[in-house]
Design an enzyme around this catalytic site. Structure first.
Site, short mmCIF file in Angstrom:
data_model
loop_
_atom_site.label_atom_id
_atom_site.label_comp_id
_atom_site.label_asym_id
_atom_site.label_seq_id
_atom_site.Cartn_x
_atom_site.Cartn_y
_atom_site.Cartn_z
N SER A 29 -14.34 20.48 -5.89
CA SER A 29 -13.42 19.37 -5.60
C SER A 29 -12.04 19.89 -5.20
O SER A 29 -11.13 19.12 -4.98
CB SER A 29 -13.30 18.45 -6.83
OG SER A 29 -12.93 19.18 -7.99
N ASN A 116 -12.42 17.87 -18.65
CA ASN A 116 -12.63 16.42 -18.70
C ASN A 116 -11.36 15.67 -19.08
O ASN A 116 -10.95 14.72 -18.40
CB ASN A 116 -13.77 16.08 -19.66
CG ASN A 116 -15.08 16.71 -19.23
OD1 ASN A 116 -15.17 17.26 -18.13
ND2 ASN A 116 -16.09 16.65 -20.08
N THR A 161 -3.92 -25.64 9.08
CA THR A 161 -5.07 -25.50 8.19
C THR A 161 -6.27 -25.45 9.12
O THR A 161 -6.26 -26.10 10.18
CB THR A 161 -5.21 -26.68 7.21
OG1 THR A 161 -5.39 -27.89 7.96
CG2 THR A 161 -3.99 -26.82 6.31
N HIS A 162 -7.26 -24.68 8.75
CA HIS A 162 -8.45 -24.50 9.61
C HIS A 162 -8.06 -23.97 10.99
O HIS A 162 -8.76 -24.21 11.97
CB HIS A 162 -9.24 -25.80 9.78
CG HIS A 162 -9.45 -26.55 8.50
ND1 HIS A 162 -10.54 -26.34 7.69
CD2 HIS A 162 -8.68 -27.49 7.88
CE1 HIS A 162 -10.45 -27.14 6.62
NE2 HIS A 162 -9.33 -27.84 6.71
N SER A 283 -2.05 0.17 27.74
CA SER A 283 -3.44 0.46 28.07
C SER A 283 -3.48 1.65 29.01
O SER A 283 -2.60 1.81 29.86
CB SER A 283 -4.07 -0.76 28.75
OG SER A 283 -5.19 -0.36 29.51
N LYS A 289 -0.78 -4.31 30.29
CA LYS A 289 -1.09 -4.62 28.89
C LYS A 289 -0.02 -4.16 27.90
O LYS A 289 0.61 -3.14 28.07
CB LYS A 289 -2.41 -3.95 28.47
CG LYS A 289 -3.65 -4.54 29.07
CD LYS A 289 -3.86 -6.02 28.78
CE LYS A 289 -4.17 -6.29 27.32
NZ LYS A 289 -5.47 -5.75 26.91
N ASN A 291 -0.28 -4.10 23.74
CA ASN A 291 -1.26 -4.43 22.72
C ASN A 291 -0.70 -4.30 21.30
O ASN A 291 0.09 -3.40 21.02
CB ASN A 291 -2.49 -3.51 22.85
CG ASN A 291 -3.24 -3.76 24.15
OD1 ASN A 291 -3.29 -4.90 24.62
ND2 ASN A 291 -3.80 -2.71 24.72
N GLU A 296 -3.65 -4.91 14.58
CA GLU A 296 -5.12 -4.82 14.55
C GLU A 296 -5.61 -3.82 13.50
O GLU A 296 -6.60 -4.06 12.82
CB GLU A 296 -5.64 -4.42 15.93
CG GLU A 296 -5.49 -5.51 16.96
CD GLU A 296 -5.85 -5.02 18.36
OE1 GLU A 296 -6.81 -5.54 18.93
OE2 GLU A 296 -5.16 -4.11 18.86
N TYR A 323 -17.95 11.52 -20.24
CA TYR A 323 -17.69 12.07 -18.90
C TYR A 323 -19.00 12.33 -18.17
O TYR A 323 -19.99 12.79 -18.75
CB TYR A 323 -16.90 13.39 -18.99
CG TYR A 323 -16.66 14.00 -17.62
CD1 TYR A 323 -15.59 13.58 -16.84
CD2 TYR A 323 -17.53 14.96 -17.08
CE1 TYR A 323 -15.39 14.11 -15.56
CE2 TYR A 323 -17.33 15.48 -15.82
CZ TYR A 323 -16.26 15.05 -15.06
OH TYR A 323 -16.06 15.57 -13.79
N GLN A 328 -15.86 12.63 -10.60
CA GLN A 328 -15.11 13.41 -9.62
C GLN A 328 -14.93 12.61 -8.32
O GLN A 328 -14.01 12.87 -7.55
CB GLN A 328 -15.87 14.71 -9.34
CG GLN A 328 -15.17 15.66 -8.41
CD GLN A 328 -15.84 17.02 -8.42
OE1 GLN A 328 -15.77 17.75 -9.40
NE2 GLN A 328 -16.51 17.37 -7.34
#
Ligand code: ARG
Length: 469
Positions: A29, A116, A161-162, A283, A289, A291, A296, A323, A328
């Site tokens: 690790s 541990n 709403t919606h 772009s 463009k 963007n 996003e 443990y 890990q």
């Protein structure tokens, strides 16, 4: 086989052969828990103080180990530390180097301790530093939302709403709605901190120690609010990690909702906002463009955060006490979540701070006559008409308006139950003024709300600063 002698492993006494390369490659690790090095050093300094406090090592031995730990910290901090193939994790690497540097006293460092309780301690120390830093970034975004709300004045837009236009609200009201959600994200972090701020050091591998160690002492040395109550639970639980991941994920989900609105608002179809060039992308093929990639990705990366959370929940499920090496797997999703949310908060903050509003477009969308329908019905209610009847009556007028029988204003003016006083409600900009109830979207209510939001930020800032101390 690893090129290290088999005596390099922490368990070489019990094993005749050394670890295979495959085992090391699969179970190591170090590649990600390196990040815990400063916390590991802090934990070791406290543990060594505990050993001296209990009379298990001498003051001279403590000094020799602490000097070696300090040297290790310098080496890792200056990137001159030489990690070896046999260094399975950061704990192993640091202990190996301390032993090289300090000689025989170094071999006493791990007395009464296990990786541990050590790794559990490290991660809690890390969370205690990093989560408040995330909360600080959330606060900075809230400041920007507040500043933009303050300067938005009486600009209004449709409330939805919606995703259908419903009633007009101040732009400030809309921005502050996101601000309040972010307040709850900070509150969740503050609340999670109570359960994170518990020292597991002294639990050993799982059951404590026969040596006269004092978990309260080391907890105090490390600045933890308290120590574990049960050693199995101390090394065998990660619900605090899941909780931190949840708090971060929900923040990410809140950012994704802001992101989605900016994607819409900056579209030609809405045209409510425009992004600063520094916070938009072009772009490679289409010259015209501009963007909203930050917005996003704020939306898209929420998926990754959800994956980190649900993946780790799945890892925890069904694990017996105490443990298990499965734990890990707590670190990578957590580190990734903190990194991603920190980047997202900074980028979204800059995007909102520099965006420009198109108040004409917003207001034109909000001024569509039918958005005053509820006000017309409520006008009738104030003159004694039951709301259900008023709703139906106004509904019929809307239907004939939409069928082309005339403007709503004209139809209302000509209506025997409504008339010219009521028709004034249909005029542009009137409906938003009438959202007057506490917490509502009109100017008077929003002014009060903004004051309360400022006060909340003061409290949150103080609470976060208290954690960063
Ligand atoms: N690297 C491990 C972790 O992150 C700690 C090692 C504990 N290993 C063990 N075999 N008990 O949890």
């Amino acid at each position: 086989m690893s090129d290290e002698p088999s005596s390099a492993s922490l368990w070489h006494g019990r094993f005749k052969g050394g670890p295979s390369d495959e085992l090391m490659a699969y179970t190591q690790s170090l590649s990600f828990d390196k990040r815990l090095w400063a916390d590991d050093i802090a934990g070791s300094v406290a543990h060594v103080a505990g050993l001296a406090h209990a009379g298990i090592i001498s003051a001279a031995e403590q000094a020799a180990i602490v000097a070696a730990l300090t040297k290790v910290a310098d080496e890792i901090g200056s990137e001159s530390f030489n990690f070896r193939a046999g260094d399975e994790d950061i704990h192993t690497a640091i202990e190996r180097r301390v032993t090289e540097l300090a000689g025989p006293p170094g071999a006493k460092l791990h007395t009464g301790r296990s990786r541990n309780d050590q790794s559990a301690t490290d991660l809690r120390l890390w969370l205690k530093r990093e989560l408040p830093a995330v909360a600080g970034c959330i606060l900075e975004l809230q400041e920007v939302l507040l500043t933009r709300a303050e300067s938005a004045g009486d600009t209004y837009l449709p409330g939805y709403t919606h995703l259908q236009r419903a009633q007009p609200v101040l732009l400030a009201h809309h921005l502050l709605a996101h601000g309040w959600a972010l307040s709850r994200d900070i509150e969740r972090i503050l609340d999670a901190m109570v359960r994170i701020d518990v020292s597991p050091l002294g639990a050993g591998a799982l059951a404590g120690s026969s040596l006269p160690l004092d978990p309260d002492f080391v907890a105090g040395e490390l600045g933890f609010a308290t120590r574990f109550e049960n050693s199995l639970d101390a090394v065998g639980s990660r619900d605090h990690v899941a909780e931190a991941l949840f708090a971060l994920t929900l923040t990410g989900i809140n950012l994704s909702r802001i992101g989605e609105e900016f994607v819409m608002w900056t579209s030609e179809e809405f045209g409510f906002a425009a992004l600063d060039d520094g916070y938009a992308t072009g772009s490679s093929m289409l010259p015209q463009k501009k963007n909203p990639d930050i917005a996003e990705l704020a939306r898209g990366k929420a998926g990754r955060l959800i994956g980190n959370l649900t993946g780790f929940l799945a890892t925890m499920k069904g694990l017996p006490l105490s443990y298990n090496r499965d734990y890990q797997e707590d670190k990578e999703p957590l580190f990734d979540a903190v990194d991603q949310i920190t980047l997202a908060l900074g980028a979204v903050r800059g995007m909102i701070a520099t965006a420009t509003w198109n108040s004409e477009r917003m207001q034109a969308a909000a001024d569509s006559e039918v958005n005053s329908a509820t006000d017309l019905a409520e006008w009738m209610v104030q003159r004694g008409v039951p709301f259900r009847e008023a709703h139906a009556h106004v509904g019929q007028l809307i239907r004939s308006c939409l069928a082309g029988d005339g403007s709503l204003r004209a139809l209302v003016a000509a209506d025997p139950l409504l008339g010219s006083d009521a028709a004034a409600l249909v005029a542009p900009g009137v409906a938003v003024q009438r959202r007057t109830t506490p917490g509502g979207g009109g100017p008077a209510a929003v002014a009060v709300q903004m004051e309360r939001f400022r006060a909340r930020l003061v409290l949150l800032r103080a609470a976060v600063a208290g954690l960063l101390r």
